[in-house]
Design an enzyme around this catalytic site. Sequence first.
Site, mmCIF file in Angstrom:
data_model
loop_
_atom_site.group_PDB
_atom_site.id
_atom_site.type_symbol
_atom_site.label_atom_id
_atom_site.label_comp_id
_atom_site.label_asym_id
_atom_site.label_seq_id
_atom_site.Cartn_x
_atom_site.Cartn_y
_atom_site.Cartn_z
ATOM 1 N N LYS A 125 0.856 -1.199 0.000
ATOM 2 C CA LYS A 125 0.000 0.000 0.000
ATOM 3 C C LYS A 125 0.882 1.236 0.000
ATOM 4 O O LYS A 125 2.035 1.164 0.424
ATOM 5 C CB LYS A 125 -0.873 0.023 1.263
ATOM 6 C CG LYS A 125 -2.080 0.915 1.157
ATOM 7 C CD LYS A 125 -3.200 0.190 0.445
ATOM 8 C CE LYS A 125 -4.411 1.050 0.242
ATOM 9 N NZ LYS A 125 -5.559 0.227 -0.177
ATOM 10 N N ASP A 165 -7.255 4.367 -4.150
ATOM 11 C CA ASP A 165 -7.885 4.121 -2.837
ATOM 12 C C ASP A 165 -8.511 5.469 -2.465
ATOM 13 O O ASP A 165 -8.777 6.290 -3.368
ATOM 14 C CB ASP A 165 -6.840 3.653 -1.809
ATOM 15 C CG ASP A 165 -7.478 3.092 -0.536
ATOM 16 O OD1 ASP A 165 -7.899 1.925 -0.533
ATOM 17 O OD2 ASP A 165 -7.582 3.833 0.471
HETATM 18 P P1 NDP Z 1 -13.144 7.531 -2.075
HETATM 19 O O1 NDP Z 1 -12.112 8.549 -1.796
HETATM 20 O O2 NDP Z 1 -13.687 7.400 -3.444
HETATM 21 O O3 NDP Z 1 -14.381 7.684 -1.083
HETATM 22 C C1 NDP Z 1 -14.218 7.682 0.292
HETATM 23 C C2 NDP Z 1 -15.525 8.139 0.934
HETATM 24 O O4 NDP Z 1 -15.442 7.976 2.340
HETATM 25 C C3 NDP Z 1 -15.823 9.608 0.665
HETATM 26 O O5 NDP Z 1 -17.207 9.798 0.531
HETATM 27 C C4 NDP Z 1 -15.280 10.296 1.904
HETATM 28 O O6 NDP Z 1 -15.936 11.518 2.215
HETATM 29 C C5 NDP Z 1 -15.585 9.256 2.971
HETATM 30 N N1 NDP Z 1 -14.588 9.348 4.057
HETATM 31 C C6 NDP Z 1 -13.241 9.226 3.956
HETATM 32 N N2 NDP Z 1 -12.662 9.391 5.146
HETATM 33 C C7 NDP Z 1 -13.670 9.641 6.009
HETATM 34 C C8 NDP Z 1 -13.721 9.889 7.387
HETATM 35 N N3 NDP Z 1 -12.592 9.929 8.133
HETATM 36 N N4 NDP Z 1 -14.957 10.085 7.953
HETATM 37 C C9 NDP Z 1 -16.087 10.036 7.194
HETATM 38 N N5 NDP Z 1 -16.093 9.796 5.874
HETATM 39 C C10 NDP Z 1 -14.907 9.600 5.298
HETATM 40 O O7 NDP Z 1 -12.494 6.127 -1.599
HETATM 41 P P2 NDP Z 1 -12.974 4.651 -1.946
HETATM 42 O O8 NDP Z 1 -14.438 4.601 -2.134
HETATM 43 O O9 NDP Z 1 -12.082 4.139 -3.009
HETATM 44 O O10 NDP Z 1 -12.559 3.890 -0.606
HETATM 45 C C11 NDP Z 1 -13.481 3.676 0.478
HETATM 46 C C12 NDP Z 1 -12.991 2.528 1.323
HETATM 47 O O11 NDP Z 1 -12.908 1.327 0.521
HETATM 48 C C13 NDP Z 1 -11.590 2.685 1.934
HETATM 49 O O12 NDP Z 1 -11.548 2.022 3.168
HETATM 50 C C14 NDP Z 1 -10.707 1.945 0.939
HETATM 51 O O13 NDP Z 1 -9.501 1.512 1.532
HETATM 52 C C15 NDP Z 1 -11.602 0.760 0.603
HETATM 53 N N6 NDP Z 1 -11.327 0.062 -0.640
HETATM 54 C C16 NDP Z 1 -11.246 0.718 -1.834
HETATM 55 C C17 NDP Z 1 -11.011 0.000 -2.987
HETATM 56 C C18 NDP Z 1 -11.009 0.643 -4.319
HETATM 57 O O14 NDP Z 1 -10.917 -0.082 -5.325
HETATM 58 N N7 NDP Z 1 -11.139 1.963 -4.451
HETATM 59 C C19 NDP Z 1 -10.767 -1.449 -2.958
HETATM 60 C C20 NDP Z 1 -10.961 -2.047 -1.673
HETATM 61 C C21 NDP Z 1 -11.197 -1.304 -0.558
HETATM 62 P P3 NDP Z 1 -15.718 12.847 1.311
HETATM 63 O O15 NDP Z 1 -16.448 12.544 0.017
HETATM 64 O O16 NDP Z 1 -16.356 13.919 2.094
HETATM 65 O O17 NDP Z 1 -14.238 12.987 1.131
HETATM 66 O O1 2IT Z 2 -7.795 -1.783 -0.770
HETATM 67 C C1 2IT Z 2 -7.754 -2.207 -1.950
HETATM 68 O O2 2IT Z 2 -7.897 -3.402 -2.219
HETATM 69 C C2 2IT Z 2 -7.574 -1.218 -3.019
HETATM 70 N N1 2IT Z 2 -7.544 -0.028 -2.738
HETATM 71 C C3 2IT Z 2 -7.415 -1.680 -4.442
HETATM 72 C C4 2IT Z 2 -6.032 -2.206 -4.691
HETATM 73 C C5 2IT Z 2 -5.714 -2.489 -6.142
HETATM 74 O O3 2IT Z 2 -4.506 -2.712 -6.373
HETATM 75 O O4 2IT Z 2 -6.573 -2.505 -7.007
#
Ligand code: NDP
Ligand code: 2IT
Length: 450
Positions: A125, A165
């Site tokens: 990461k 992420d």
């Molecule tokens: P984004 O940045 O697209 O979205 C994150 C969302 O969570 C936003 O709406 C943000 O609010 C909100 N958020 C972030 N931090 C906080 C906080 N401290 N308190 C309240 N709300 C918060 O990220 P992703 O959707 O990609 O990621 C979301 C989760 O999924 C994370 O845990 C990530 O590690 C996990 N994940 C992501 C993957 C991916 O492919 N993208 C794969 C697997 C897991 P705001 O819009 O106001 O910033």
């Molecule tokens: O937490 C996760 O699995 C991710 N943010 C996606 C990682 C990736 O390499 O697609």
Amino acid sequence: MSYTEDTLLALQSTSPAQEEFFQAVDEVLRSLRPLLDSDPRFREQRIIERIVEPERQIFFRVTWVDDEGKIQVNKGYRVQFSSTLGPVKGGLRFHKGVNAGIIKFLGFEQVFKNALTGLSLGGGKGGANFDPRGRSDGEIMRFCQSFMTELHKHVGPRIDVPAGDIGVGTRELGYLFGQYKRLTHRFDGVLTGKGLSWGGSFGRTEATGYGCVYFAEEMLRARGESLEGRVCTVSGAGNVAIHAVEKLQEVGAKPVAVSDSTGTIHQEDGIDLDLLRQVKEVDRQGLEAYARERSDARFVPISDYPENGHHIWTIPCDSAFPCATQNELTLSDARTLLDNGCTSVCEGANMPATSEAAAHLARSGIAYAPGKAANAGGVAVSQLEMSQNAAMQQWSADQVDSRLQEIMVAIHTMVSETADEFGHPDNLVHGANIAGFRKVAGAMIAQGVV
Ligand code: NDP
Ligand code: 2IT
């Protein structure tokens, strides 16, 4: 004291003040006790001590110039946790709260998650304590270029392949990829989540949210239930949450709430997905803007949250999907969900439940899926993107989606069979930790002391 407790204590003294990392390690090690008792090789080969120590950690300075001409300095990270099963793979997070402990917890979780996909992927990461909110496109670009100016020395399609992420989506990946290409003169599959016209895969943007819903469907099917007609709450309003809401609507469930860092939206007759996308993806605004357009939606700002909980978890639902961030669901939230009749929790985010909340949910007997199993669809489709890049091909959206569905079903099968094998039927937390660990540890032993 036990082998696992000793290892955790040693880790706490050699890498102090990394609370989220200790939390992730503690949860995995607790699940492993029956496996470690059953096979002395893990102890003889010092697998636990080795697996909690990243192969390589790169910490670097990211300097850039903002729109006012001021010099800005951020901390950049890439933690290459394990290359045992394949090239290091995992996302980049740009968020003001990023520090070494957060990146290490995410890298550690990624190792086991990637193992569960059954694909050839190591785990890691990276990210930076950079807050993209309120920054112009030009500032984002200059930050990404500076970040990649250091990162490109450490990554490569067979070495380490970052992705998105929190705070890193297609826009940021574009700027990162452009700078990688300029520095190396190579059009490589060095990042995943790329745009469709420049090496990206159909379905990668949607994969984590869709995969999470596929996992939930499978978990409920195993109990003779389904998502159809279920009232759902989905925390977050980013990539994972939006695509979870989209797929939930497609399968006939009713998502009624989403949240972001400014507050929660509750709309009883169901979230208006087009409006949500307009507010969050196009206008990049807080959720209050959604409520301004829909008088039937209720917005509760983050400042109104009750002392010990998060408003979204007080909204009665059948199924909850935490898709925002780590430790966003506390023990009191878990109790509230159960008291209100929730019978499934499926984690789209990484470690969204605190240790106490996760233990409570796992014990409660409801359908509970840990993130490292339920959100593996994103990284799985990333690996499909790597395969397509290596072959200089692009598969159809249907091909990718059916592979994603097969992979999520296979993960569910492996995790639930492993839970059964170790005497914890339906405890998918133990199942995921043991199944992921067993795969990585077996390969570490085969590869010798490296
Ligand atoms: P984004 O940045 O697209 O979205 C994150 C969302 O969570 C936003 O709406 C943000 O609010 C909100 N958020 C972030 N931090 C906080 C906080 N401290 N308190 C309240 N709300 C918060 O990220 P992703 O959707 O990609 O990621 C979301 C989760 O999924 C994370 O845990 C990530 O590690 C996990 N994940 C992501 C993957 C991916 O492919 N993208 C794969 C697997 C897991 P705001 O819009 O106001 O910033
Ligand atoms: O937490 C996760 O699995 C991710 N943010 C996606 C990682 C990736 O390499 O697609």
